[in-house]
Design a protein around this motif. Structure first.
Motif, PDB file in Angstrom:
ATOM      1  N   ARG A 101      25.418  42.616  58.287  1.00 11.95           N
ATOM      2  CA  ARG A 101      25.897  41.567  57.984  1.00 11.95           C
ATOM      3  C   ARG A 101      27.100  41.988  59.093  1.00 11.95           C
ATOM      4  O   ARG A 101      27.564  40.589  59.780  1.00 11.95           O
ATOM      5  CB  ARG A 101      26.790  41.454  57.157  1.00 11.95           C
ATOM      6  N   ILE A 102      27.837  42.955  60.188  1.00 13.74           N
ATOM      7  CA  ILE A 102      27.985  43.079  61.177  1.00 13.74           C
ATOM      8  C   ILE A 102      27.199  42.513  62.616  1.00 13.74           C
ATOM      9  O   ILE A 102      27.342  41.281  63.146  1.00 13.74           O
ATOM     10  CB  ILE A 102      27.641  44.543  61.805  1.00 13.74           C
ATOM     11  N   ARG A 103      25.746  43.013  62.704  1.00 12.14           N
ATOM     12  CA  ARG A 103      24.983  42.234  63.156  1.00 12.14           C
ATOM     13  C   ARG A 103      24.782  40.116  62.836  1.00 12.14           C
ATOM     14  O   ARG A 103      25.535  39.910  64.615  1.00 12.14           O
ATOM     15  CB  ARG A 103      23.490  42.863  63.242  1.00 12.14           C
ATOM     16  N   ARG A 104      24.990  39.934  62.067  1.00 14.93           N
ATOM     17  CA  ARG A 104      24.173  38.780  62.068  1.00 14.93           C
ATOM     18  C   ARG A 104      25.389  38.033  62.397  1.00 14.93           C
ATOM     19  O   ARG A 104      25.287  37.106  62.781  1.00 14.93           O
ATOM     20  CB  ARG A 104      24.240  38.858  60.344  1.00 14.93           C
ATOM     21  N   TRP A 105      26.772  38.066  62.201  1.00 19.21           N
ATOM     22  CA  TRP A 105      28.235  37.654  62.154  1.00 19.21           C
ATOM     23  C   TRP A 105      28.728  37.330  63.616  1.00 19.21           C
ATOM     24  O   TRP A 105      28.254  35.737  64.135  1.00 19.21           O
ATOM     25  CB  TRP A 105      29.637  38.407  61.467  1.00 19.21           C
ATOM     26  N   PHE A 106      27.546  39.013  64.252  1.00 17.31           N
ATOM     27  CA  PHE A 106      28.574  38.743  66.082  1.00 17.31           C
ATOM     28  C   PHE A 106      26.968  37.741  66.558  1.00 17.31           C
ATOM     29  O   PHE A 106      27.527  37.235  67.079  1.00 17.31           O
ATOM     30  CB  PHE A 106      28.273  40.015  66.946  1.00 17.31           C
ATOM     31  N   ASP A 107      25.852  37.597  66.017  1.00 15.88           N
ATOM     32  CA  ASP A 107      24.941  37.086  66.894  1.00 15.88           C
ATOM     33  C   ASP A 107      25.351  34.979  67.010  1.00 15.88           C
ATOM     34  O   ASP A 107      25.303  34.722  67.728  1.00 15.88           O
ATOM     35  CB  ASP A 107      23.599  37.497  66.048  1.00 15.88           C
ATOM     36  N   ALA A 108      25.895  34.870  65.156  1.00 14.14           N
ATOM     37  CA  ALA A 108      26.565  33.953  64.930  1.00 14.14           C
ATOM     38  C   ALA A 108      27.831  33.057  65.639  1.00 14.14           C
ATOM     39  O   ALA A 108      27.534  31.782  66.217  1.00 14.14           O
ATOM     40  CB  ALA A 108      26.628  33.761  63.349  1.00 14.14           C
ATOM     41  N   THR A 109      27.865  34.240  66.148  1.00 17.92           N
ATOM     42  CA  THR A 109      30.014  33.102  66.723  1.00 17.92           C
ATOM     43  C   THR A 109      28.616  33.629  68.563  1.00 17.92           C
ATOM     44  O   THR A 109      29.105  32.933  68.943  1.00 17.92           O
ATOM     45  CB  THR A 109      30.669  34.875  67.304  1.00 17.92           C
ATOM     46  N   GLU A 110      28.020  34.034  68.545  1.00 19.73           N
ATOM     47  CA  GLU A 110      27.477  33.856  70.707  1.00 19.73           C
ATOM     48  C   GLU A 110      26.565  32.521  70.042  1.00 19.73           C
ATOM     49  O   GLU A 110      26.228  32.392  71.615  1.00 19.73           O
ATOM     50  CB  GLU A 110      26.325  34.687  70.426  1.00 19.73           C
ATOM     51  N   ARG A 111      26.382  31.811  69.596  1.00 16.71           N
ATOM     52  CA  ARG A 111      25.574  30.465  69.345  1.00 16.71           C
ATOM     53  C   ARG A 111      26.368  29.735  69.889  1.00 16.71           C
ATOM     54  O   ARG A 111      26.845  28.887  70.573  1.00 16.71           O
ATOM     55  CB  ARG A 111      25.265  29.930  68.056  1.00 16.71           C
ATOM     56  N   TYR A 112      28.278  29.885  70.065  1.00 13.66           N
ATOM     57  CA  TYR A 112      29.525  28.971  70.231  1.00 13.66           C
ATOM     58  C   TYR A 112      30.415  29.975  71.516  1.00 13.66           C
ATOM     59  O   TYR A 112      31.797  30.346  70.852  1.00 13.66           O
ATOM     60  CB  TYR A 112      30.363  28.588  68.976  1.00 13.66           C
ATOM     61  N   PRO A 113      29.513  30.359  72.604  1.00 11.29           N
ATOM     62  CA  PRO A 113      30.402  31.609  73.199  1.00 11.29           C
ATOM     63  C   PRO A 113      31.740  30.620  73.670  1.00 11.29           C
ATOM     64  O   PRO A 113      33.069  31.640  74.011  1.00 11.29           O
ATOM     65  CB  PRO A 113      29.395  31.808  74.607  1.00 11.29           C
ATOM     66  N   ARG A 114      32.015  28.950  73.709  1.00 10.03           N
ATOM     67  CA  ARG A 114      33.100  29.298  74.745  1.00 10.03           C
ATOM     68  C   ARG A 114      34.525  29.212  73.645  1.00 10.03           C
ATOM     69  O   ARG A 114      35.364  29.165  73.819  1.00 10.03           O
ATOM     70  CB  ARG A 114      33.204  27.851  75.301  1.00 10.03           C
ATOM     71  N   GLN A 115      34.043  29.041  72.102  1.00  9.20           N
ATOM     72  CA  GLN A 115      34.536  29.527  71.052  1.00  9.20           C
ATOM     73  C   GLN A 115      35.130  30.553  70.762  1.00  9.20           C
ATOM     74  O   GLN A 115      36.299  30.949  70.435  1.00  9.20           O
ATOM     75  CB  GLN A 115      34.517  27.842  69.813  1.00  9.20           C
ATOM     76  N   LEU A 116      34.407  31.074  70.468  1.00  5.24           N
ATOM     77  CA  LEU A 116      33.909  32.045  69.908  1.00  5.24           C
ATOM     78  C   LEU A 116      34.137  33.665  70.392  1.00  5.24           C
ATOM     79  O   LEU A 116      34.497  34.987  69.714  1.00  5.24           O
ATOM     80  CB  LEU A 116      33.144  32.212  68.337  1.00  5.24           C
ATOM     81  N   ARG A 117      33.553  33.661  71.625  1.00  7.06           N
ATOM     82  CA  ARG A 117      33.466  34.814  72.087  1.00  7.06           C
ATOM     83  C   ARG A 117      35.218  36.120  72.627  1.00  7.06           C
ATOM     84  O   ARG A 117      35.343  34.896  72.714  1.00  7.06           O
ATOM     85  CB  ARG A 117      32.619  34.860  74.014  1.00  7.06           C
ATOM     86  N   GLU A 118      35.017  36.726  72.134  1.00  2.62           N
ATOM     87  CA  GLU A 118      35.969  37.487  72.180  1.00  2.62           C
ATOM     88  C   GLU A 118      35.690  38.654  72.535  1.00  2.62           C
ATOM     89  O   GLU A 118      36.782  39.512  73.447  1.00  2.62           O
ATOM     90  CB  GLU A 118      36.911  37.700  70.421  1.00  2.62           C
ATOM     91  N   MET A 119      34.518  39.761  72.524  1.00  2.00           N
ATOM     92  CA  MET A 119      33.999  41.068  72.770  1.00  2.00           C
ATOM     93  C   MET A 119      32.954  41.176  73.077  1.00  2.00           C
ATOM     94  O   MET A 119      32.521  40.575  72.590  1.00  2.00           O
ATOM     95  CB  MET A 119      34.658  41.745  72.122  1.00  2.00           C
ATOM     96  N   ASP A 120      32.421  42.082  73.443  1.00  2.00           N
ATOM     97  CA  ASP A 120      30.921  42.306  73.578  1.00  2.00           C
ATOM     98  C   ASP A 120      30.328  43.157  72.183  1.00  2.00           C
ATOM     99  O   ASP A 120      31.726  43.937  72.114  1.00  2.00           O
ATOM    100  CB  ASP A 120      30.696  42.945  74.678  1.00  2.00           C
ATOM    101  N   TRP A 121      29.368  42.863  71.941  1.00  2.00           N
ATOM    102  CA  TRP A 121      28.345  44.049  71.089  1.00  2.00           C
ATOM    103  C   TRP A 121      28.830  44.976  70.517  1.00  2.00           C
ATOM    104  O   TRP A 121      29.269  45.796  69.835  1.00  2.00           O
ATOM    105  CB  TRP A 121      26.976  43.899  70.920  1.00  2.00           C
ATOM    106  N   PRO A 122      28.602  45.828  71.418  1.00  2.00           N
ATOM    107  CA  PRO A 122      28.719  47.336  71.428  1.00  2.00           C
ATOM    108  C   PRO A 122      30.472  47.942  71.270  1.00  2.00           C
ATOM    109  O   PRO A 122      31.156  48.163  69.842  1.00  2.00           O
ATOM    110  CB  PRO A 122      28.811  48.664  72.738  1.00  2.00           C
TER     111      PRO A 122
END
Length: 292
Positions: free
Chosen positions: A253-274
């Protein structure tokens, strides 16, 4: 406070309460699905999704309507359990802790909200959500979370999720996220929008720029839309993780949530995956223990 401002505040509260009470209506949700059917099939999101927001007086509300690729019974059975909600709420980057507890008036979620990824949990704002299952029928489900007070002068937090079954083992879900704010909350939001949130936008399209690229709503409505979508993606990621073997579900679920937010980088990107993954693994371990 002047009578005019008091009257406006009372009207806003009454409107919010009326909308909150009217949510438990399966017929209304079925009608909404019928209205949105064509848009859910053809939109700019690449998935069956509709996002809306509203500002009324000192209250904000974001709505997400989505078709989930999960059977209704799985959605209903998972989301009516308070511990499941802690596994959902911990996924957005600013949730530092969540633990389900029993209370005199029913179950509750003890949540701590912060900003910085390395912020000590002791410095995060304490928020207690009352948890209420409104309906868990064969053809309709609804759960509500509510908190009287929130961080930075915000108040009247309300998260509700309702759902109905669709053909083909899918589910139509409505997530509503709302809160109110006073002068302190307004000033804090203005400061955020003038600094780190200056370039952030929401999801509602307002037109196109000179180059023909879509423009999106900003300001407080953009902010409430971003939060509503974060919670929707957290629910979907949690439901996805249930198909994995239990030892793998947290990481899934951690991976799925991060990957889903990356579909909308302008709105939701806050930090990198590591950074995000390390933070959430630690926070998940911490939420297994009840903090005072």
């Amino acid at each position: 406070m002047t009578w005019r401002r008091l009257r406006a505040a009372m009207l806003s509260a009454l409107l919010g309460l009326a909308a909150w009470q009217a949510l438990a209506d399966p017929a209304q949700l079925r009608a909404r699905h019928a209205e949105l059917r064509d848009e859910l099939r053809n939109n700019g999101f690449g998935e069956a999704l509709h996002i809306d927001s509203a500002e009324s007086g000192d209250a904000l509300k974001g709505d997400v309507y989505a078709v989930l690729e999960h059977p209704f019974a799985r959605v209903r059975d998972a989301l009516r359990e308070p511990p499941s909600w802690c596994d959902i709420l911990i996924l957005p980057f600013n949730t530092k802790y969540c633990h389900a507890v029993g209370a005199a008036d029913g179950p509750a979620l003890r949540v701590r909200i912060g900003r910085k990824h390395d912020q000590p949990v002791e410095q995060a704002y304490r928020l207690t959500f009352a948890f209420r299952n409104v309906a868990a029928q064969a053809d309709y489900f609804e759960t509500r979370l509510s908190a009287a007070e929130g961080p930075l002068g915000t108040r009247d937090y309300r998260i509700s999720v309702s759902a109905i079954p669709l053909e083909g083992g899918r589910t139509f879900m409505h997530l509503s996220y709302a809160y109110g704010y006073g002068m302190a909350g307004r000033l804090a939001m203005q400061a955020y929008l003038a600094t780190v949130g200056a370039d952030k936008v929401g999801f509602t399209r307002t037109g196109r720029d000179a180059a023909g690229q879509p423009q999106h709503i900003g300001g407080v409505r953009g902010a409430v839309e971003r939060n509503a979508v974060r919670y929707y993606l957290a629910i979907d990621a949690y439901l996805d993780s249930l198909a994995a073997p239990p030892p793998q579900r947290v990481e899934t679920r951690i991976r799925r949530w991060f990957d889903a937010t990356e579909r909308y980088p302008r709105q939701l990107r806050e930090m990198d995956w590591p950074t995000y993954a390390a933070m959430k693994r630690h926070e998940y371990e911490r939420q297994q223990t009840l903090l005072q």
